[in-house]
Design a protein around this motif. Structure first.
Motif, PDB file in Angstrom:
ATOM      1  N   MET A 268       0.809  -1.208   0.000  1.00  0.00           N
ATOM      2  CA  MET A 268       0.000   0.000   0.000  1.00  0.00           C
ATOM      3  C   MET A 268       0.849   1.268   0.000  1.00  0.00           C
ATOM      4  O   MET A 268       0.456   2.293  -0.546  1.00  0.00           O
ATOM      5  N   ASN A 269       2.035   1.195   0.587  1.00  0.00           N
ATOM      6  CA  ASN A 269       2.922   2.363   0.579  1.00  0.00           C
ATOM      7  C   ASN A 269       3.365   2.705  -0.844  1.00  0.00           C
ATOM      8  O   ASN A 269       3.362   3.869  -1.251  1.00  0.00           O
ATOM      9  N   LYS A 270       3.726   1.672  -1.606  1.00  0.00           N
ATOM     10  CA  LYS A 270       4.152   1.905  -2.992  1.00  0.00           C
ATOM     11  C   LYS A 270       2.973   2.291  -3.878  1.00  0.00           C
ATOM     12  O   LYS A 270       3.110   3.112  -4.784  1.00  0.00           O
ATOM     13  N   LEU A 271       1.813   1.693  -3.607  1.00  0.00           N
ATOM     14  CA  LEU A 271       0.633   2.020  -4.402  1.00  0.00           C
ATOM     15  C   LEU A 271       0.203   3.455  -4.171  1.00  0.00           C
ATOM     16  O   LEU A 271      -0.148   4.173  -5.115  1.00  0.00           O
ATOM     17  N   TRP A 272       0.218   3.921  -2.947  1.00  0.00           N
ATOM     18  CA  TRP A 272      -0.117   5.310  -2.602  1.00  0.00           C
ATOM     19  C   TRP A 272       0.868   6.279  -3.264  1.00  0.00           C
ATOM     20  O   TRP A 272       0.481   7.310  -3.810  1.00  0.00           O
ATOM     21  N   GLU A 273       2.133   5.924  -3.236  1.00  0.00           N
ATOM     22  CA  GLU A 273       3.171   6.740  -3.864  1.00  0.00           C
ATOM     23  C   GLU A 273       2.920   6.886  -5.362  1.00  0.00           C
ATOM     24  O   GLU A 273       2.937   8.005  -5.906  1.00  0.00           O
ATOM     25  N   GLU A 274       2.669   5.771  -6.041  1.00  0.00           N
ATOM     26  CA  GLU A 274       2.435   5.826  -7.489  1.00  0.00           C
ATOM     27  C   GLU A 274       1.118   6.518  -7.805  1.00  0.00           C
ATOM     28  O   GLU A 274       1.016   7.253  -8.795  1.00  0.00           O
ATOM     29  N   TYR A 275       0.113   6.302  -6.983  1.00  0.00           N
ATOM     30  CA  TYR A 275      -1.201   6.927  -7.187  1.00  0.00           C
ATOM     31  C   TYR A 275      -1.085   8.452  -7.143  1.00  0.00           C
ATOM     32  O   TYR A 275      -1.592   9.157  -8.034  1.00  0.00           O
ATOM     33  N   ILE A 276      -0.410   8.973  -6.128  1.00  0.00           N
ATOM     34  CA  ILE A 276      -0.243  10.430  -6.011  1.00  0.00           C
ATOM     35  C   ILE A 276       0.553  10.961  -7.197  1.00  0.00           C
ATOM     36  O   ILE A 276       0.209  12.009  -7.786  1.00  0.00           O
ATOM     37  N   TYR A 277       1.605  10.244  -7.602  1.00  0.00           N
ATOM     38  CA  TYR A 277       2.388  10.695  -8.755  1.00  0.00           C
ATOM     39  C   TYR A 277       1.532  10.781 -10.011  1.00  0.00           C
ATOM     40  O   TYR A 277       1.570  11.792 -10.728  1.00  0.00           O
ATOM     41  N   ARG A 278       0.760   9.746 -10.296  1.00  0.00           N
ATOM     42  CA  ARG A 278      -0.048   9.743 -11.525  1.00  0.00           C
ATOM     43  C   ARG A 278      -1.144  10.797 -11.477  1.00  0.00           C
ATOM     44  O   ARG A 278      -1.468  11.401 -12.506  1.00  0.00           O
ATOM     45  N   ILE A 279      -1.711  11.023 -10.301  1.00  0.00           N
ATOM     46  CA  ILE A 279      -2.711  12.088 -10.156  1.00  0.00           C
ATOM     47  C   ILE A 279      -2.093  13.439 -10.512  1.00  0.00           C
ATOM     48  O   ILE A 279      -2.669  14.237 -11.269  1.00  0.00           O
ATOM     49  N   LEU A 280      -0.903  13.700  -9.985  1.00  0.00           N
ATOM     50  CA  LEU A 280      -0.227  14.976 -10.249  1.00  0.00           C
ATOM     51  C   LEU A 280       0.244  15.070 -11.698  1.00  0.00           C
ATOM     52  O   LEU A 280       0.108  16.114 -12.345  1.00  0.00           O
ATOM     53  N   GLN A 281       0.804  13.987 -12.218  1.00  0.00           N
ATOM     54  CA  GLN A 281       1.320  13.982 -13.581  1.00  0.00           C
ATOM     55  C   GLN A 281       0.214  14.229 -14.598  1.00  0.00           C
ATOM     56  O   GLN A 281       0.403  14.967 -15.581  1.00  0.00           O
ATOM     57  N   ASN A 282      -0.954  13.628 -14.372  1.00  0.00           N
ATOM     58  CA  ASN A 282      -2.053  13.737 -15.330  1.00  0.00           C
ATOM     59  C   ASN A 282      -2.849  15.024 -15.189  1.00  0.00           C
ATOM     60  O   ASN A 282      -3.647  15.353 -16.075  1.00  0.00           O
ATOM     61  N   ASN A 283      -2.652  15.760 -14.095  1.00  0.00           N
ATOM     62  CA  ASN A 283      -3.467  16.962 -13.853  1.00  0.00           C
ATOM     63  C   ASN A 283      -2.629  18.151 -13.395  1.00  0.00           C
ATOM     64  O   ASN A 283      -3.115  19.018 -12.674  1.00  0.00           O
ATOM     65  N   LYS A 284      -1.371  18.190 -13.817  1.00  0.00           N
ATOM     66  CA  LYS A 284      -0.480  19.273 -13.376  1.00  0.00           C
ATOM     67  C   LYS A 284      -0.814  20.578 -14.079  1.00  0.00           C
ATOM     68  O   LYS A 284      -1.264  20.581 -15.241  1.00  0.00           O
TER      69      LYS A 284
END
Length: 408
Positions: A268-284
């Protein structure tokens, strides 16, 4: 899947075989063996049961399915369907699954388990391949022929045809559909025979019939390494990726019984990390770049790697370190402060943030590091994945995170 054979638990929850549920000693024994083979990383063995940790997902043992869900909620009875939807959405955003019926604002679609989603995806992908026509490929075979065809294999020819002089043991090429790609897909289908719900059993049987003439081989990780990408097999990518997940995570007869085991577990730590990155990357916002897991040399052969680094066209740099856990304070720990200070120095970032899932907390204010007059800052930030029982839209979540750096 019957409710009696389906158990949902949350991370850091205990599950015992105490007669109150469908979890039995044979299931426990299989889980112990599986965990030992994986350096005991997925859960902790306790008296007559297991204590789950940060790994979420699904464990299927024989006819029993155990689904481990994430939870950023202090409620004593959190809604399991809601948190199943949260996990499905994170997997969707991180491209671990591709499903249209889990949207960011609607959790009405109910899945028995996350494995069912993967099974349905797998069968649908193969069904699409069958409809468009399975591809043929060249492959080399060795066999006895009545006429010389291809290259004569002398050693085998002497061994097998010393009496039958009219035959030739040859190596030659054939052009057909019985090749590695289809053998892998067939292996995935055969594993599902004893795992899928009755609702998709008919579709599985139809696809097994389509693959009936192909060789059933013992597929392992080396077979996937042999696949060479080209224009013809691009449509196979999704199906092969799911087949890889199914085949490599399947443990037949783990405890010398009939309890075949299939696991699909995510840290879950890695999934949360990747989730936040993709959210920011796709909506920056315009003018910003978001980089994931930047790594640089720190000391000798040692490296350091912040989770997310954000840079702007006007020279601003921000660092985010994600943490999937519930905390009761809004002050960083000493170790976290030292780590974030190192990141700030290495990446020349003015501001850094430790980002946690929100319960009822509020962000701390940016604290200033006192070091040679450098203006370096750090804070704790909190974001929620739910609002009134609904998934928060990615664009809104991204906007909220950027606002924490005072850039919007």
């Amino acid at each position: 899947m019957s409710k009696e054979n389906f158990i949902q638990v949350f991370e850091y929850q205990k599950l015992r075989y105490d007669g109150t549920n469908a979890f039995k000693k044979n299931h426990f024994d299989a889980m112990v063996l599986f965990n030992e083979k994986n350096q005991n990383k997925y859960y902790t063995i306790i008296h007559k049961g297991v204590l789950f940790n940060s790994y979420v997902g699904v464990i299927q043992i024989g006819g029993l399915t155990i689904e481990i869900l994430p939870k950023a909620d202090k409620s004593d009875s959190p809604d399991k369907k809601t948190w199943q939807g949260v996990l499905l959405n994170m997997l969707r955003v991180c491209k671990h699954i591709t499903i249209d019926n889990v949207s960011e604002t609607n959790l009405k679609k109910r899945h028995n388990s996350i494995l069912d989603v993967y099974f349905e995806m797998y069968l649908s992908e193969i069904e699409n391949l069958v409809k468009r026509g399975l591809i043929k490929k060249y492959r080399r075979v060795q066999s006895n022929q009545l006429a010389l065809k291809g290259k004569l294999v002398f050693s085998q020819n002497i061994q097998k045809n010393s009496v039958h002089k009219e035959r030739f043991y040859c190596e030659h090429q054939v052009y057909d559909k019985d090749h590695l790609l289809h053998q892998i897909l067939l292996k995935g289908l055969k594993i599902l025979e004893n795992l899928v719900d009755v609702t998709i059993k008919d579709k599985l049987n139809r696809l097994l019939f389509e693959f009936n003439d192909y060789k059933d081989v013992a597929v392992n990780s080396s077979h996937f390494d042999k696949i060479i990408s080209n224009r013809k097999n691009i449509p196979y990518y999704k199906a092969l990726n799911i087949a890889k997940m199914i085949i490599l995570n399947y443990s037949p007869n783990l405890n010398s019984g009939s309890d075949n085991m299939l696991t699909l577990l995510f840290d879950m730590n890695k999934l949360w990390e990747e989730y936040i990155y993709r959210i920011l990357q796709n909506n920056k916002p315009i003018g910003f770049k978001v980089n994931f897991q930047n790594k640089t040399h720190f000391w000798e052969t040692k490296t350091i790697r912040p989770d997310i680094v954000i840079t702007s066209d006007d020279g601003q740099t921000f660092v985010i370190d994600t943490k999937w856990k519930i905390i009761d304070t809004n002050k960083p720990s000493d170790d976290d402060l030292k780590q974030m200070f190192t990141y700030c120095l290495h990446w020349e970032a003015e501001k850094s943030m430790l980002l946690y899932p929100m319960i009822n907390q509020t962000d701390s204010k940016f604290g200033v590091y006192h070091y040679n007059g450098l203006n370096r800052k750090c804070k704790l930030g909190f974001v929620s994945v739910l609002q009134n029982g609904q998934l928060i839209k990615s664009v809104e979540l991204s906007k909220e995170i950027f606002k924490k750096f005072d850039v919007l």
